[in-house]
Enzyme design. Structure first.
Site, short mmCIF file in Angstrom:
data_model
loop_
_atom_site.label_atom_id
_atom_site.label_comp_id
_atom_site.label_asym_id
_atom_site.label_seq_id
_atom_site.Cartn_x
_atom_site.Cartn_y
_atom_site.Cartn_z
N LYS B 100 0.85 -1.19 0.00
CA LYS B 100 0.00 0.00 0.00
C LYS B 100 0.89 1.24 0.00
O LYS B 100 1.66 1.46 0.93
CB LYS B 100 -0.91 0.01 1.24
CG LYS B 100 -1.65 1.34 1.40
CD LYS B 100 -2.55 1.40 2.61
CE LYS B 100 -2.89 2.85 2.93
NZ LYS B 100 -3.76 2.99 4.10
N GLY B 161 -8.20 8.64 9.85
CA GLY B 161 -8.43 8.70 11.29
C GLY B 161 -9.49 9.68 11.74
O GLY B 161 -9.70 9.87 12.93
N ALA B 187 -9.70 5.09 4.35
CA ALA B 187 -9.66 6.27 5.23
C ALA B 187 -11.01 6.98 5.35
O ALA B 187 -11.68 7.20 4.34
CB ALA B 187 -8.61 7.28 4.80
N GLY B 188 -11.36 7.31 6.57
CA GLY B 188 -12.50 8.15 6.83
C GLY B 188 -13.74 7.46 7.36
O GLY B 188 -14.63 8.11 7.90
N ASN B 209 -8.94 1.26 9.78
CA ASN B 209 -8.17 0.95 10.98
C ASN B 209 -8.80 1.60 12.20
O ASN B 209 -9.33 0.94 13.09
CB ASN B 209 -6.71 1.38 10.79
CG ASN B 209 -5.76 0.89 11.88
OD1 ASN B 209 -4.58 0.72 11.64
ND2 ASN B 209 -6.25 0.63 13.09
N THR B 210 -8.79 2.93 12.22
CA THR B 210 -9.21 3.64 13.41
C THR B 210 -10.68 3.37 13.79
O THR B 210 -11.00 3.28 14.97
CB THR B 210 -9.00 5.16 13.23
OG1 THR B 210 -7.68 5.36 12.72
CG2 THR B 210 -9.15 5.90 14.54
#
Lengths: 67, 265
Positions: B100, B161, B187-188, B209-210
């Site tokens: 990535k 994040g 993301a997001g 992830n987050t």
């Protein structure tokens, strides 16, 4: 006397050291690591044959949590 | 079977998860297992050099034999740092070439620098890496990344994040419609509905992830995300009904209603 920069920290060594001996010195033997020497990857197969020289810059990395 | 195919390899799960921000490797392992993800992102960082020889290793918690590890270039702001990081990753993971790529442009927003990202992608592709690329949601850039040979295009839904969800579904839609390689929202995503919306748009997958790691109960959120991605995918495949403003259509028969309940007597 030979000075190496390992992950941004300088360390002094008496006498010749190859990559394999350096790994042992850093207590990293058997760990999943990868090494870059002066911007170039050191393949695992070359750990014993690559002799380090004064001024070498080394990066020793592992996989960590990330997204 | 409705599988995700990236660079010729087939995956059953369309949810990809990161391994950062968990309280310990036990939690990482349980959350990743619960998510059902098969592709797991990892970061590459300097090791401690002998100060802490017994430090646990992430790869003992998420084994490369069980998962497809996706090393990232998180934290890299230059072409050189990103390329060197992934060369190290390939050596670390025994020649594994699926990576990535992200080249960041600004520490406050972690917004990607697309000029540098394209340069880095070109170098990596020349070196036979299979590049899944983090990108802004610009459809023209996304197409360019595909044309230079990236194996998956991963536009942001909102900032890394941030948990702000899908802020520009129209741009994502254009990217999806134009792409011949998989498009994954990266993301997001903040909660399960965000993941479902991404999949309903026709995304091939979602990377997060987050949203899982920073939930009050990460393992339960991992389970929710697994279901959301599956539900969103099925809804996309099923094809949603048309939206009809001011034209309600009852689900129950219109005839045979007992007399007193009719409004038009």
């Amino acid at each position: 006397m030979m000075q190496l920069t390992i992950n941004g920290q300088t360390q002094n060594f008496d006498g010749a050291v190859n990559v394999s001996q350096l790994i042992e010195h850093l207590s990293l033997q058997g760990k999943r690591i990868a090494i870059e020497r002066n911007g170039v990857i050191v393949p695992r197969s070359q750990y014993t044959e690559q002799k380090l020289v004064d001024g070498d810059q080394l990066e020793v990395v592992v996989a960590v949590g990330g997204g | 079977m409705d599988n995700l195919v990236i660079a010729g390899k087939t995956y059953h799960s369309r949810l990809l998860v990161g391994t950062g921000k968990y309280k310990d490797f036990d939690e990482t392992r349980t959350a990743v297992e619960t998510s059902g993800a098969e592709i797991i992102t990892v970061a590459i960082r300097r090791t401690n050099i002998g100060q802490n020889p017994d430090e646990p290793n992430l790869l003992d918690a998420v084994s490369p034999s069980k998962y497809t590890l996706l090393p990232n270039t998180a934290g890299c702001y230059t072409v050189d740092d990103a390329v060197r990081t992934l060369r190290l990753a390939r050596e670390l993971l025994d020649g594994h070439s699926l990576v990535k790529l992200e080249v960041l442009g600004d520490p406050k927003t972690l917004y990607p620098n697309m000029v540098e990202t394209i340069k880095a992608a070109e170098i990596l592709i020349k070196e036979d890496f299979q590049v899944m690329v983090y990108t802004s949601d610009d459809p023209i850039i996304a197409k360019q990344l595909e044309e230079i040979g990236c194996v998956a295009i991963m536009p942001l839904a909102s900032l890394i994040g941030s948990g702000m969800g899908i802020l520009n579904p129209w741009n994502l839609q254009i990217i999806i419609d134009n792409a011949k390689v998989p498009v994954l929202v990266d993301a997001g995503v903040g909660t399960a509905s965000d993941a479902a919306i991404a999949m309903e748009l026709g995304c091939d997958g979602v990377l997060m992830n987050t949203a899982i790691a920073a939930a009050q109960n990460p393992v339960l959120m991992a389970s929710a995300m697994r279901k959301a991605v599956e539900a969103g995918r099925e809804a996309y495949l099923a094809g949603r009904m048309a939206k009809k403003l001011y034209s309600a259509s009852p689900s129950s028969p219109v005839s045979g209603v007992i007399a007193s309940s009719s409004p038009n007597k």
